[in-house]
Design a protein around this motif. Structure first.
Motif, PDB file in Angstrom:
ATOM      1  N   LYS A 156       9.658 -13.399  14.458  1.00 66.88           N
ATOM      2  CA  LYS A 156      10.733 -14.314  14.857  1.00 66.88           C
ATOM      3  C   LYS A 156      11.996 -14.129  14.027  1.00 66.88           C
ATOM      4  O   LYS A 156      13.099 -14.077  14.562  1.00 66.88           O
ATOM      5  N   LYS A 157      11.847 -14.015  12.724  1.00 62.81           N
ATOM      6  CA  LYS A 157      13.030 -13.825  11.867  1.00 62.81           C
ATOM      7  C   LYS A 157      13.674 -12.471  12.128  1.00 62.81           C
ATOM      8  O   LYS A 157      14.888 -12.349  12.123  1.00 62.81           O
ATOM      9  N   LEU A 158      12.854 -11.468  12.378  1.00 55.21           N
ATOM     10  CA  LEU A 158      13.379 -10.143  12.686  1.00 55.21           C
ATOM     11  C   LEU A 158      14.166 -10.164  13.993  1.00 55.21           C
ATOM     12  O   LEU A 158      15.251  -9.581  14.081  1.00 55.21           O
ATOM     13  N   ALA A 159      13.655 -10.850  14.995  1.00 57.19           N
ATOM     14  CA  ALA A 159      14.345 -10.940  16.287  1.00 57.19           C
ATOM     15  C   ALA A 159      15.703 -11.623  16.121  1.00 57.19           C
ATOM     16  O   ALA A 159      16.706 -11.172  16.685  1.00 57.19           O
ATOM     17  N   GLU A 160      15.738 -12.699  15.359  1.00 58.97           N
ATOM     18  CA  GLU A 160      17.010 -13.393  15.143  1.00 58.97           C
ATOM     19  C   GLU A 160      17.980 -12.526  14.338  1.00 58.97           C
ATOM     20  O   GLU A 160      19.179 -12.485  14.627  1.00 58.97           O
ATOM     21  N   ALA A 161      17.455 -11.794  13.359  1.00 61.23           N
ATOM     22  CA  ALA A 161      18.298 -10.894  12.568  1.00 61.23           C
ATOM     23  C   ALA A 161      18.863  -9.775  13.444  1.00 61.23           C
ATOM     24  O   ALA A 161      20.007  -9.343  13.245  1.00 61.23           O
ATOM     25  N   MET A 162      18.086  -9.331  14.415  1.00 61.83           N
ATOM     26  CA  MET A 162      18.573  -8.287  15.328  1.00 61.83           C
ATOM     27  C   MET A 162      19.739  -8.792  16.166  1.00 61.83           C
ATOM     28  O   MET A 162      20.713  -8.067  16.381  1.00 61.83           O
ATOM     29  N   VAL A 163      19.645 -10.031  16.635  1.00 58.52           N
ATOM     30  CA  VAL A 163      20.749 -10.618  17.409  1.00 58.52           C
ATOM     31  C   VAL A 163      21.994 -10.707  16.528  1.00 58.52           C
ATOM     32  O   VAL A 163      23.091 -10.329  16.944  1.00 58.52           O
ATOM     33  N   GLU A 164      21.827 -11.206  15.304  1.00 59.25           N
ATOM     34  CA  GLU A 164      22.958 -11.331  14.371  1.00 59.25           C
ATOM     35  C   GLU A 164      23.592  -9.963  14.085  1.00 59.25           C
ATOM     36  O   GLU A 164      24.813  -9.820  14.133  1.00 59.25           O
ATOM     37  N   THR A 165      22.759  -8.981  13.794  1.00 57.53           N
ATOM     38  CA  THR A 165      23.257  -7.641  13.459  1.00 57.53           C
ATOM     39  C   THR A 165      23.978  -7.015  14.642  1.00 57.53           C
ATOM     40  O   THR A 165      25.061  -6.438  14.488  1.00 57.53           O
ATOM     41  N   PHE A 166      23.399  -7.134  15.825  1.00 59.70           N
ATOM     42  CA  PHE A 166      24.031  -6.591  17.026  1.00 59.70           C
ATOM     43  C   PHE A 166      25.415  -7.203  17.221  1.00 59.70           C
ATOM     44  O   PHE A 166      26.392  -6.493  17.491  1.00 59.70           O
ATOM     45  N   CYS A 167      25.505  -8.510  17.065  1.00 58.90           N
ATOM     46  CA  CYS A 167      26.781  -9.197  17.273  1.00 58.90           C
ATOM     47  C   CYS A 167      27.800  -8.837  16.198  1.00 58.90           C
ATOM     48  O   CYS A 167      28.984  -8.625  16.512  1.00 58.90           O
ATOM     49  N   GLU A 168      27.372  -8.741  14.959  1.00 52.84           N
ATOM     50  CA  GLU A 168      28.296  -8.360  13.879  1.00 52.84           C
ATOM     51  C   GLU A 168      28.829  -6.954  14.085  1.00 52.84           C
ATOM     52  O   GLU A 168      30.030  -6.708  13.922  1.00 52.84           O
TER      53      GLU A 168
END
Length: 106
Positions: A73-85
């Motif tokens: 779950k934390k990895l999935a959220e980090a992926m969304v954040e990284t993609f957007c940044e």
């Protein structure tokens, strides 16, 4: 889904609704960018368009939360954040390079 998850989901949808117009402009900008052209957009509109996409990604994660393993779950959220940044930086870089190249300072 607990109360906090529901609140986050509603907040994400609110963010998406408020930024939908900027997301549409960002899509036009991205299409033009893909073709090596330019679509006029402000830095603020780019930021808000990316916020739309981030909220959409987080809302999707909330919707599929029951099928995501807890450890991911934390990895999935980090992926969304990284993609957007990364997307935000790419859009801003393209915009500023295009504007500087076509509007030289005298």
């Amino acid at each position: 889904m607990n109360t906090m998850d529901l609140f986050d989901f509603i907040n994400a949808n609110f963010t998406m609704r408020n930024n939908a117009d900027c997301f549409n402009k960002l899509n036009c900008f991205a299409d033009a960018m893909h073709q090596g052209q330019y679509y006029p957009i402000t830095d603020e509109e780019i930021h808000r368009g990316v916020e739309y996409k981030k909220a959409e990604g987080k809302a999707l994660l909330k919707a599929i939360d029951p099928i995501i393993p807890d450890k991911d779950k934390k990895l999935a959220e980090a992926m969304v954040e990284t993609f957007c940044e990364q997307s935000l930086q790419q859009f801003l870089d393209y915009k500023h390079k295009y504007e500087n190249r076509n509007n030289p300072v005298i």
